[in-house]
Each structure stands twice: as structure tokens, then as C-alpha cells.
Write a protein that holds these residues in place. Structure first.
Motif, PDB file in Angstrom:
ATOM      1  N   LEU A   1       4.912  32.663  33.666  1.00  0.00           N
ATOM      2  CA  LEU A   1       3.611  32.018  33.834  1.00  0.00           C
ATOM      3  C   LEU A   1       3.667  30.891  34.859  1.00  0.00           C
ATOM      4  O   LEU A   1       2.730  30.710  35.640  1.00  0.00           O
ATOM      5  N   VAL A   2       4.755  30.146  34.873  1.00  0.00           N
ATOM      6  CA  VAL A   2       4.911  29.076  35.863  1.00  0.00           C
ATOM      7  C   VAL A   2       4.998  29.674  37.266  1.00  0.00           C
ATOM      8  O   VAL A   2       4.372  29.176  38.209  1.00  0.00           O
ATOM      9  N   ALA A   3       5.745  30.769  37.406  1.00  0.00           N
ATOM     10  CA  ALA A   3       5.860  31.416  38.714  1.00  0.00           C
ATOM     11  C   ALA A   3       4.503  31.947  39.168  1.00  0.00           C
ATOM     12  O   ALA A   3       4.135  31.816  40.342  1.00  0.00           O
ATOM     13  N   LYS A   4       3.746  32.527  38.249  1.00  0.00           N
ATOM     14  CA  LYS A   4       2.420  33.045  38.591  1.00  0.00           C
ATOM     15  C   LYS A   4       1.504  31.922  39.046  1.00  0.00           C
ATOM     16  O   LYS A   4       0.767  32.064  40.028  1.00  0.00           O
ATOM     17  N   ARG A   5       1.542  30.780  38.346  1.00  0.00           N
ATOM     18  CA  ARG A   5       0.715  29.640  38.727  1.00  0.00           C
ATOM     19  C   ARG A   5       1.116  29.109  40.098  1.00  0.00           C
ATOM     20  O   ARG A   5       0.267  28.785  40.932  1.00  0.00           O
ATOM     21  N   ASN A   6       2.425  29.037  40.366  1.00  0.00           N
ATOM     22  CA  ASN A   6       2.889  28.543  41.663  1.00  0.00           C
ATOM     23  C   ASN A   6       2.451  29.456  42.797  1.00  0.00           C
ATOM     24  O   ASN A   6       2.063  28.980  43.870  1.00  0.00           O
ATOM     25  N   ILE A   7       2.501  30.764  42.570  1.00  0.00           N
ATOM     26  CA  ILE A   7       2.070  31.706  43.603  1.00  0.00           C
ATOM     27  C   ILE A   7       0.585  31.547  43.861  1.00  0.00           C
ATOM     28  O   ILE A   7       0.134  31.563  45.011  1.00  0.00           O
ATOM     29  N   ALA A   8      -0.209  31.369  42.796  1.00  0.00           N
ATOM     30  CA  ALA A   8      -1.652  31.184  42.969  1.00  0.00           C
ATOM     31  C   ALA A   8      -1.946  29.894  43.731  1.00  0.00           C
ATOM     32  O   ALA A   8      -2.809  29.876  44.618  1.00  0.00           O
ATOM     33  N   GLU A   9      -1.240  28.826  43.421  1.00  0.00           N
ATOM     34  CA  GLU A   9      -1.444  27.551  44.130  1.00  0.00           C
ATOM     35  C   GLU A   9      -1.048  27.677  45.591  1.00  0.00           C
ATOM     36  O   GLU A   9      -1.722  27.132  46.477  1.00  0.00           O
ATOM     37  N   GLN A  10       0.046  28.393  45.854  1.00  0.00           N
ATOM     38  CA  GLN A  10       0.500  28.575  47.229  1.00  0.00           C
ATOM     39  C   GLN A  10      -0.525  29.391  48.021  1.00  0.00           C
ATOM     40  O   GLN A  10      -0.829  29.063  49.175  1.00  0.00           O
ATOM     41  N   THR A  11      -1.078  30.420  47.421  1.00  0.00           N
ATOM     42  CA  THR A  11      -2.086  31.237  48.090  1.00  0.00           C
ATOM     43  C   THR A  11      -3.331  30.408  48.388  1.00  0.00           C
ATOM     44  O   THR A  11      -3.881  30.484  49.494  1.00  0.00           O
ATOM     45  N   LYS A  12      -3.767  29.614  47.421  1.00  0.00           N
ATOM     46  CA  LYS A  12      -4.945  28.762  47.632  1.00  0.00           C
ATOM     47  C   LYS A  12      -4.680  27.737  48.726  1.00  0.00           C
ATOM     48  O   LYS A  12      -5.543  27.481  49.572  1.00  0.00           O
ATOM     49  N   PHE A  13      -3.486  27.162  48.742  1.00  0.00           N
ATOM     50  CA  PHE A  13      -3.130  26.187  49.775  1.00  0.00           C
ATOM     51  C   PHE A  13      -3.173  26.828  51.154  1.00  0.00           C
ATOM     52  O   PHE A  13      -3.714  26.251  52.099  1.00  0.00           O
ATOM     53  N   ARG A  14      -2.617  28.044  51.272  1.00  0.00           N
ATOM     54  CA  ARG A  14      -2.631  28.731  52.563  1.00  0.00           C
ATOM     55  C   ARG A  14      -4.059  29.053  53.005  1.00  0.00           C
ATOM     56  O   ARG A  14      -4.388  28.926  54.185  1.00  0.00           O
ATOM     57  N   GLU A  15      -4.907  29.491  52.059  1.00  0.00           N
ATOM     58  CA  GLU A  15      -6.303  29.764  52.404  1.00  0.00           C
ATOM     59  C   GLU A  15      -7.009  28.506  52.873  1.00  0.00           C
ATOM     60  O   GLU A  15      -7.765  28.538  53.852  1.00  0.00           O
ATOM     61  N   ASP A  16      -6.760  27.388  52.200  1.00  0.00           N
ATOM     62  CA  ASP A  16      -7.367  26.123  52.613  1.00  0.00           C
ATOM     63  C   ASP A  16      -6.887  25.714  54.000  1.00  0.00           C
ATOM     64  O   ASP A  16      -7.679  25.246  54.826  1.00  0.00           O
ATOM     65  N   GLN A  17      -5.593  25.878  54.271  1.00  0.00           N
ATOM     66  CA  GLN A  17      -5.059  25.524  55.582  1.00  0.00           C
ATOM     67  C   GLN A  17      -5.651  26.416  56.673  1.00  0.00           C
ATOM     68  O   GLN A  17      -5.975  25.935  57.761  1.00  0.00           O
ATOM     69  N   ASP A  18      -5.788  27.718  56.388  1.00  0.00           N
ATOM     70  CA  ASP A  18      -6.405  28.617  57.365  1.00  0.00           C
ATOM     71  C   ASP A  18      -7.852  28.212  57.632  1.00  0.00           C
ATOM     72  O   ASP A  18      -8.306  28.235  58.784  1.00  0.00           O
ATOM     73  N   LYS A  19      -8.575  27.838  56.584  1.00  0.00           N
ATOM     74  CA  LYS A  19      -9.961  27.412  56.734  1.00  0.00           C
ATOM     75  C   LYS A  19     -10.048  26.156  57.599  1.00  0.00           C
ATOM     76  O   LYS A  19     -10.905  26.057  58.487  1.00  0.00           O
ATOM     77  N   ILE A  20      -9.153  25.212  57.369  1.00  0.00           N
ATOM     78  CA  ILE A  20      -9.128  23.973  58.157  1.00  0.00           C
ATOM     79  C   ILE A  20      -8.822  24.275  59.614  1.00  0.00           C
ATOM     80  O   ILE A  20      -9.455  23.733  60.532  1.00  0.00           O
ATOM     81  N   GLN A  21      -7.846  25.159  59.861  1.00  0.00           N
ATOM     82  CA  GLN A  21      -7.490  25.518  61.236  1.00  0.00           C
ATOM     83  C   GLN A  21      -8.649  26.200  61.949  1.00  0.00           C
ATOM     84  O   GLN A  21      -8.899  25.945  63.130  1.00  0.00           O
ATOM     85  N   LYS A  22      -9.371  27.074  61.237  1.00  0.00           N
ATOM     86  CA  LYS A  22     -10.528  27.741  61.843  1.00  0.00           C
ATOM     87  C   LYS A  22     -11.616  26.730  62.184  1.00  0.00           C
ATOM     88  O   LYS A  22     -12.255  26.820  63.241  1.00  0.00           O
ATOM     89  N   GLN A  23     -11.853  25.756  61.294  1.00  0.00           N
ATOM     90  CA  GLN A  23     -12.855  24.728  61.573  1.00  0.00           C
ATOM     91  C   GLN A  23     -12.449  23.885  62.778  1.00  0.00           C
ATOM     92  O   GLN A  23     -13.285  23.577  63.632  1.00  0.00           O
ATOM     93  N   LYS A  24     -11.166  23.521  62.856  1.00  0.00           N
ATOM     94  CA  LYS A  24     -10.704  22.739  64.006  1.00  0.00           C
ATOM     95  C   LYS A  24     -10.885  23.517  65.298  1.00  0.00           C
ATOM     96  O   LYS A  24     -11.332  22.966  66.309  1.00  0.00           O
ATOM     97  N   ALA A  25     -10.546  24.802  65.283  1.00  0.00           N
ATOM     98  CA  ALA A  25     -10.701  25.626  66.477  1.00  0.00           C
ATOM     99  C   ALA A  25     -12.172  25.755  66.852  1.00  0.00           C
ATOM    100  O   ALA A  25     -12.535  25.689  68.040  1.00  0.00           O
ATOM    101  N   HIS A  26     -13.034  25.915  65.863  1.00  0.00           N
ATOM    102  CA  HIS A  26     -14.477  26.012  66.128  1.00  0.00           C
ATOM    103  C   HIS A  26     -15.002  24.723  66.751  1.00  0.00           C
ATOM    104  O   HIS A  26     -15.772  24.762  67.715  1.00  0.00           O
TER     105      HIS A  26
END
Length: 84
Positions: free
Chosen positions: A31-56
Motif C-alpha cells: 500500500l505504501v508503494a502504491k501511494r508513492n507511485i500515485a504521488e510520483q505520477t501526480k507530481f510528474r503531471e503537475d510538472q508537465d502542466k507547469i512546463q506547458k504553461q511556461k512554454a505557452h
């Protein structure tokens, strides 16, 4: 009523308790590993969103755009100030 404990019964109970503890520990790690993977995925999505906004914003720096059919919730009013 007299309850007697046999050595084999005590041994079985101890083994069952240890087995349950091992299974719960393993499930906890999963369960801890599953939570960490979910947090990592959300973090990457947030970073991609920020990068797209900066590029825009870099592409559209200095450009003026007219918004049409915008919902009133997304519009911010600014104070009008006359320049002399």
C-alpha cells in the motif's frame, strides 16, 4: 469448565499470529508503494502542466488576445486609471 493448553496448540497459535503479522507487514509495504507511485505520477503531471504553461507564456509574451464567450467566473476586472 477447565481449559488446558497443549504445547502444540500454543505453538500453532504463535505461528498463526506471526503469519498474520508477516501478511499485514507485506500488505502495508504494498500500500505504501502504491501511494508513492500515485504521488510520483501526480507530481510528474503537475510538472508537465507547469512546463506547458511556461512554454505557452513564452510563446505569447507581448501578444494581445481577445477573449470571446468567456464565463464570468474566469474574468478579472482591473481598475481603470487615466494616464496624464
Amino acid at each position: 469448565m477447565v481449559v488446558t493448553a497443549s504445547v502444540s496448540g500454543v505453538f500453532k497459535t504463535i505461528l498463526m499470529l506471526l503469519g498474520a503479522m508477516v501478511v499485514l507487514k507485506y500488505l502495508g509495504q504494498l500500500l505504501v508503494a502504491k501511494r508513492n507511485i500515485a504521488e510520483q505520477t501526480k507530481f510528474r503531471e503537475d510538472q508537465d502542466k507547469i512546463q506547458k504553461q511556461k512554454a505557452h507564456f513564452e510563446r505569447n509574451k507581448g501578444k494581445i488576445s481577445i477573449l470571446r464567450n468567456v464565463k464570468p467566473d474566469n474574468v478579472k476586472d482591473v481598475d481603470y486609471e487615466e494616464i496624464k
